[in-house]
Design an enzyme around this catalytic site. Sequence first.
Site, PDB file in Angstrom:
ATOM      1  N   VAL A  91      -0.315   2.079  17.677  1.00 60.79           N
ATOM      2  CA  VAL A  91       0.079   1.337  16.492  1.00 60.79           C
ATOM      3  C   VAL A  91       1.346   0.549  16.778  1.00 60.79           C
ATOM      4  CG1 VAL A  91       0.755   1.543  14.065  1.00 60.79           C
ATOM      5  CG2 VAL A  91      -0.894   3.151  15.023  1.00 60.79           C
ATOM      6  N   CYS A  92       1.326  -0.720  16.435  1.00 58.10           N
ATOM      7  CA  CYS A  92       2.494  -1.575  16.591  1.00 58.10           C
ATOM      8  C   CYS A  92       3.237  -1.618  15.260  1.00 58.10           C
ATOM      9  CB  CYS A  92       2.078  -2.978  17.032  1.00 58.10           C
ATOM     10  SG  CYS A  92       3.477  -4.024  17.398  1.00 58.10           S
ATOM     11  N   LEU A  93       4.219  -0.749  15.127  1.00 60.22           N
ATOM     12  CA  LEU A  93       5.048  -0.677  13.931  1.00 60.22           C
ATOM     13  C   LEU A  93       6.480  -0.496  14.411  1.00 60.22           C
ATOM     14  CD1 LEU A  93       5.059  -0.525  10.803  1.00 60.22           C
ATOM     15  CD2 LEU A  93       4.795   1.949  11.024  1.00 60.22           C
TER      16      LEU A  93
END
Length: 183
Positions: A110-112
């Site tokens: 996840v790109c957060l």
Amino acid sequence: MIKLFSLKQQKKDEEGSARAGGSQKKASAAQLRITKDLNELNLPKTCNTEFPDSDDLLNFKLIICPDEGFYRGGRFVFSFKVGPNYPHEPPKVKCETAVYHPNIDLEGNVCLNILREDWKPVLTVNSIVYGLQYLFLEPNPEDPLNKEAADELQSNRRLFEQHVQRAMRGGYVGSSYFERCLK
């Protein structure tokens, strides 16, 4: 002065009896903090948590069921693994559901930003929950893990939405990315 010494002696006596009576395990800083975070968790109506092992608060699942946007009607499961250095390091979060999304790759990464460079010990599980939920409401094509989905979102939103819907039904979306993801 006498009270101070009697309190110290009482604490020593309790520690000695705990050692003699059994090995009561002391909770780690990560366990104490995650317990606090979970007790203060304020989940939106579109989210739920599951604990596969009720005795292990360091490993749990978050289920997000968006009620608006491209992903409305979907069910997305994320695994949380809280390490021993929490809260100084963020939990490891993976998406277990195959999804066509600019900010989630085929391995479930996840790109957060708050799971990477913007993590601070004052942030909580609640911050992550709201960050993940926001990714489903407003996917960010400017910081993609799935470049193909990001490019499609920017160039042809209608086609992107069709691919999202087909993917949520478990279908092939015609992209090399998703072909690998569904195998």
